[in-house]
Design an enzyme around this catalytic site. Structure first.
Site, PDB file in Angstrom:
ATOM      1  N   CYS A  99       0.850  -1.185   0.000  1.00 55.22           N
ATOM      2  CA  CYS A  99       0.000   0.000   0.000  1.00 55.22           C
ATOM      3  C   CYS A  99       0.889   1.240   0.000  1.00 55.22           C
ATOM      4  O   CYS A  99       1.866   1.303   0.758  1.00 55.22           O
ATOM      5  CB  CYS A  99      -0.898   0.000   1.238  1.00 55.22           C
ATOM      6  SG  CYS A  99      -1.980   1.434   1.371  1.00 55.22           S
ATOM      7  N   HIS A 141      -8.998  -3.468  -2.250  1.00 56.95           N
ATOM      8  CA  HIS A 141      -8.033  -2.634  -1.533  1.00 56.95           C
ATOM      9  C   HIS A 141      -8.434  -1.151  -1.594  1.00 56.95           C
ATOM     10  O   HIS A 141      -8.484  -0.476  -0.560  1.00 56.95           O
ATOM     11  CB  HIS A 141      -6.646  -2.844  -2.145  1.00 56.95           C
ATOM     12  CG  HIS A 141      -5.561  -2.073  -1.495  1.00 56.95           C
ATOM     13  ND1 HIS A 141      -4.610  -2.661  -0.708  1.00 56.95           N
ATOM     14  CD2 HIS A 141      -5.261  -0.743  -1.506  1.00 56.95           C
ATOM     15  CE1 HIS A 141      -3.766  -1.736  -0.262  1.00 56.95           C
ATOM     16  NE2 HIS A 141      -4.152  -0.559  -0.738  1.00 56.95           N
ATOM     17  N   GLU A 142      -8.725  -0.673  -2.807  1.00 58.79           N
ATOM     18  CA  GLU A 142      -9.069   0.744  -2.955  1.00 58.79           C
ATOM     19  C   GLU A 142     -10.418   1.067  -2.323  1.00 58.79           C
ATOM     20  O   GLU A 142     -10.583   2.135  -1.712  1.00 58.79           O
ATOM     21  CB  GLU A 142      -9.041   1.155  -4.431  1.00 58.79           C
ATOM     22  CG  GLU A 142      -7.683   0.998  -5.102  1.00 58.79           C
ATOM     23  CD  GLU A 142      -6.526   1.642  -4.353  1.00 58.79           C
ATOM     24  OE1 GLU A 142      -6.716   2.706  -3.731  1.00 58.79           O
ATOM     25  OE2 GLU A 142      -5.423   1.078  -4.385  1.00 58.79           O
ATOM     26  N   HIS A 145     -10.072   1.719   1.307  1.00 55.69           N
ATOM     27  CA  HIS A 145      -9.587   3.068   1.634  1.00 55.69           C
ATOM     28  C   HIS A 145     -10.746   4.051   1.814  1.00 55.69           C
ATOM     29  O   HIS A 145     -10.671   4.953   2.646  1.00 55.69           O
ATOM     30  CB  HIS A 145      -8.658   3.598   0.541  1.00 55.69           C
ATOM     31  CG  HIS A 145      -7.251   3.152   0.674  1.00 55.69           C
ATOM     32  ND1 HIS A 145      -6.465   3.445   1.767  1.00 55.69           N
ATOM     33  CD2 HIS A 145      -6.467   2.417  -0.159  1.00 55.69           C
ATOM     34  CE1 HIS A 145      -5.264   2.928   1.611  1.00 55.69           C
ATOM     35  NE2 HIS A 145      -5.243   2.293   0.446  1.00 55.69           N
TER      36      HIS A 145
END
Length: 188
Positions: A99, A141-142, A145
Site C-alpha cells: 500500500c 483494496h481501494e 480506503h
C-alpha cells in the site's frame, strides 16, 4: 498536472469514512488527473482520494496483466460486491499486498477471488467492473480506503504483529506524515 503528497498510516483521513462525491467540476477533474500522475510515479496500481488527503469516495486504478492488457479508470461513489473468501492456508507470496500509505511494506492478506464494482465515471456514466484475481484484489483494496480501512488493519497473526512493528519502527501511526513520489525514497 501535479504530483500529490501521499498520506501515511496514522493520518485521520486514512482512518475515516470518505464522503460521497456530489459535484463533478474542474477542481475534481484536476484532482483525478493529479491522482493518475501520482499513482503512476509512485508506482502503484491504485490510489484512493483519502490517500492524498481528500475525504471523497473516489479512486483511480491502473493494472496491466501478464498478457499486457491495460486496465485503467476512475470510479466515483463505488459499491462493491465480493465472492466468499477462499478457505485454506494463505500463500505468503501470491497473496502479498502492499500500500502506498504503508510504503515499502508487503504482507499476505486473504482477499476474495472475484469482485463486482459499480459507480460512475467523471462524465456521470455508469461503471460496472466484474473482475477476478489481482484486479479483484485492487478493487477491494481501494474500496477499503474509502471506508477508512488499510490493508494492514485486515491482517491476521502473525502478519498483523509484523506490520504493527514495522509501522512503529518507521515512526508512523501518527497524523501528518506523508511522502511525495519522485522526491522521497519510499515505495509502496
Amino acid at each position: 498536472m501535479a504530483i500529490l503528497e501521499i498520506c501515511v498510516t496514522g493520518d485521520p483521513v486514512l482512518h475515516s469514512i470518505a464522503r460521497p462525491v456530489t459535484v463533478v467540476d474542474d477542481e475534481l477533474r484536476q484532482l483525478v488527473a493529479d491522482m493518475y500522475e501520482t499513482m503512476d510515479l509512485a508506482p502503484g496500481v491504485g490510489l484512493a482520494a483519502p490517500q492524498v488527503g481528500v475525504p471523497l469516495r473516489l479512486f483511480v486504478y491502473s493494472y496491466e496483466d501478464d498478457e499486457g492488457a491495460p486496465w485503467r479508470g476512475v470510479v466515483l461513489n463505488p459499491i462493491l460486491w465480493i465472492s466468499p473468501l477462499p478457505i485454506g492456508e494463505i500463500d505468503e507470496e501470491a497473496e502479498a499486498e502492499g500500500c502506498l500509505s504503508v510504503p515499502g511494506e508487503r504482507h499476505p492478506l486473504r482477499r476474495a477471488e472475484a469482485a463486482m464494482l459499480t459507480g460512475t465515471d467523471l462524465e456521470g456514466d455508469a461503471v460496472e467492473l466484474k473482475v477476478v484475481g489481482w484486479r479483484a484484489r485492487i478493487l477491494q483494496h481501494e474500496f477499503d480506503h474509502l471506508n477508512g480501512v488499510l490493508y494492514v488493519d485486515r491482517l491476521e497473526l502473525p502478519y498483523s504483529r509484523r506490520a504493527a512493528k514495522a509501522i512503529r519502527k518507521s515512526g508512523w501511526g501518527v497524523p501528518g506524515i506523508s511522502w511525495l513520489p519522485g522526491r522521497d525514497d519510499l515505495e509502496g
